[in-house]
Write an enzyme that holds these catalytic residues in place. Structure first.
Site, mmCIF file in Angstrom:
data_model
loop_
_atom_site.group_PDB
_atom_site.id
_atom_site.type_symbol
_atom_site.label_atom_id
_atom_site.label_comp_id
_atom_site.label_asym_id
_atom_site.label_seq_id
_atom_site.Cartn_x
_atom_site.Cartn_y
_atom_site.Cartn_z
ATOM 1 C CB ILE A 192 1.255 -0.625 6.498
ATOM 2 C CG1 ILE A 192 -0.137 1.271 6.603
ATOM 3 C CG2 ILE A 192 1.704 -0.487 7.675
ATOM 4 C CD1 ILE A 192 -0.631 1.556 7.969
ATOM 5 C CB THR A 237 -1.172 0.196 1.367
ATOM 6 O OG1 THR A 237 -0.500 0.325 2.621
ATOM 7 C CG2 THR A 237 -1.844 -1.465 1.787
ATOM 8 C CB ILE A 290 6.569 -0.748 8.545
ATOM 9 C CG1 ILE A 290 6.041 -1.819 10.056
ATOM 10 C CG2 ILE A 290 7.085 0.733 9.417
ATOM 11 C CD1 ILE A 290 5.197 -1.381 10.391
ATOM 12 C CE LYS A 291 5.789 0.413 0.527
ATOM 13 N NZ LYS A 291 5.027 0.998 -0.456
ATOM 14 C CB ILE A 292 11.319 2.836 6.089
ATOM 15 C CG1 ILE A 292 10.565 2.819 7.660
ATOM 16 C CG2 ILE A 292 12.431 4.398 6.196
ATOM 17 C CD1 ILE A 292 11.700 2.297 8.796
#
Length: 373
Positions: free
Chosen positions: A108, A44, A139-141
């Site tokens: 996300i 996402t 977790i998207k960074i």
């Protein structure tokens, strides 16, 4: 009966969907994509959530509750997006279990306004991880300069990370180093390395879009002959960097302690040029230990008529290097291209986040009016 998505899986490519909405979840369409299209994960981003919230009324009850509780817009967005991701994680739980944690993943993204804020990114990542509270979340960074130490710190806490917005080979190597450093920190803390997963999202079609524009401006036959070749060449050389990283003593020591490879993920795989095959960034980027995250249209095109011929990456390094050299000779400044794309990518996500906040603000106001009636 064989199909392209099954063929991809047979060659070590995981098919993830670049989309998520409550409509997909509640209609059962996401489960259908898992069962019928071989989808084994979801990614996402702010644009995806903004699009999801603009369609239908499946968020109305939750928005009404948030309005009744006087939630501000930031809290509302946080609650809505983490709920969707948690629900998707539950849908993918059987795949997560059967793949021993490799797939069944749902990503996300941290608030994109924090892309230049290392500490803020770390805090946001920890909060998202704790709130979603599912082992198969990621977790998207973003791979900004400020994001690199955040990646290390978050991995070092045992949190699985999807590193996004990678355009350059130099930055990709820095991402690999950040991942390894995070694993080393986690190992020093006694964290079980086998529980940590990561992917590195290397963007493809946006590279072609920008470079092709520059080649058209040059206009020579030699320049025009290079159109639509840069994105694949760049990605193929990224995979070479991945192979080099797992051939080191540093990696061997971590692998012996249970660490998992950080798989390259091909992102931005929707073809922008209608003259190109619509499965180009799928069929030409087949290699083991990779992920291809596809928008819905690309997924359907691949399932319908994609032809998977086997590994199309590991034998390509010499040709890919020659392509990049030819681009430089044609006057294309690679560093300028990738720096521009990173800035544009961060700006695009921040703009989408702003649109998401605006949409939710409007929905909260309408909900308050409904509640007061």
């Amino acid at each position: 009966m064989s199909n392209a998505t099954k063929d991809l899986a047979a060659h070590g490519v995981s098919v993830w969907l670049d989309d998520l909405s409550r409509e997909l979840l509640e209609s059962g369409d996401l489960q259908k994509l898992i069962d019928e299209r071989g989808v084994v994960g979801v990614t996402t981003n702010p644009t995806i959530f903004a699009n999801a919230l603009s369609k239908g009324d499946r968020y109305q009850d939750q928005v009404d509750t948030l309005a009744k509780n006087n939630a501000d817009v930031d809290l509302a967005v946080f609650e809505i997006t983490t709920d969707d991701v948690r629900s998707a994680c539950d849908v993918f739980k059987p795949l997560f279990d059967s793949s021993k944690g490799q797939d069944g993943r749902v990503s996300i993204e941290v608030d994109p306004r924090l892309a230049r804020d290392t500490d803020g990114t770390i805090d946001s990542a920890k909060k998202l991880w704790a709130t979603v509270d599912r082992a198969n979340a990621m977790i998207k960074i973003p791979a900004s300069v400020e994001g690199l130490p955040a990646i290390t710190a978050v991995i070092g806490e045992g949190i699985s990370v999807n590193v996004t917005l990678i355009f350059s080979l130099e930055r990709y190597r820095a991402v690999i180093d950040a991942y390894l450093a995070g694993l080393e920190q986690a190992k020093a803390k006694g964290i079980d390395l086998s529980t940590i997963r990561s992917v590195a999202s290397f963007f493809v079609s946006r590279v072609d879009t920008e470079i092709d524009k520059r080649l058209t401006a040059v206009g020579t036959d030699e320049a025009l002959a290079l159109k639509s070749k840069a994105g694949l060449a760049n990605a193929q050389l990224a995979y070479q960097a991945f192979e080099e990283s797992v051939a080191t003593a540093r990696w061997s020591e971590l692998a012996a302690a249970g660490a998992n490879v950080q798989r390259p993920l091909w992102a931005s795989t929707g073809v922008k040029d209608p003259k190109l095959p619509d499965t180009l960034y799928v069929t030409e980027l087949v290699a083991k230990d990779t992920v291809n995250t596809m928008p819905g249209a690309t997924l359907e095109a691949t399932f319908d008529h994609g032809v998977i011929t086997g590994d199309t990456v590991t034998g390509s390094y010499a040709a890919a290097t020659a392509t990049m050299d030819a681009l430089a000779n044609a006057g294309v400044d690679y560093n300028d291209v990738v720096n521009l794309l990173e800035v544009e990518g961060l700006d695009k996500f921040e703009k989408s986040w702003g649109e998401l906040l605006g949409s939710v603000t409007d929905e909260l106001e309408r909900a308050k009016a409904r509640v007061s009636e």
